[in-house]
Write an enzyme that holds these catalytic residues in place. Sequence first.
Site: not given
Ligand code: PRP
Ligand code: URA
Length: 207
Positions: A201, A198, A106
């Site tokens: 990652d 990402d 989502t």
């Molecule tokens: C990523 C990123 C932000 C978020 C951005 O984190 O570091 O926190 O997505 O997306 P949004 O603006 O649509 O909310 P993620 O949820 O992948 O977690 P992680 O940092 O643990 O990989």
């Molecule tokens: N979170 C990420 O790490 N990259 C994107 O482009 C969007 C969400």
Amino acid sequence: MHTVVIQHPLAQCHLAAIRAVDTPSHQFRRHLNLLARMLFLEATRELTLQETTVQTPLAQTPGVILARPMVFVPILRAGLGMLDGILPLMPEATVAHVGIKRNEETALPQPYYANLPASLASAEVFLLDPMLATGGSACEGVRQLKAAGARKITMICVVSCPEGLAALDKAHPDVPVYTAAIDQGLNERSYIVPGLGDAGDRYFGTC
Ligand code: PRP
Ligand code: URA
């Protein structure tokens, strides 16, 4: 909302390096750390100072100290990559944590952890996350900070996009954003394009 895009040539070089798909994690870390540091320097340009007097070995001279304590709040996980770059500039800052994970189906933010100090009301609070995609995670992070008493919050992100900036502006127009790029927009999986993939990652080598 006040949005500042950092155009410094060195910042743009670090950005290009972390965008490149063949940049390995150890280089990604170095470039993200340094870029975060540059963004932080720009975001703190207007900090309020308090005048003081300094005794040098030879004489008294005017000096300044920060008027308010600083709190860094990385959104876990990827925000830790920015904290690593910024903390050496302000080692006396408090570090709070907010854990938010996007639901992969989502793209909605799912908060899973928070550890916020009681002193947020009097602090300059910097919310750190490299990616502002839908803006859901940033909006949730700011909501938690305000609920815990924060009054002066600045968002620092590396890559943003119009959708994320609009969402943050709608929910929290009082929060300025410092970023190195406003990209084209989101793809069908709510990833920023061109973006960098990402961020968590790539920083932690889990892709
Ligand atoms: C990523 C990123 C932000 C978020 C951005 O984190 O570091 O926190 O997505 O997306 P949004 O603006 O649509 O909310 P993620 O949820 O992948 O977690 P992680 O940092 O643990 O990989
Ligand atoms: N979170 C990420 O790490 N990259 C994107 O482009 C969007 C969400």
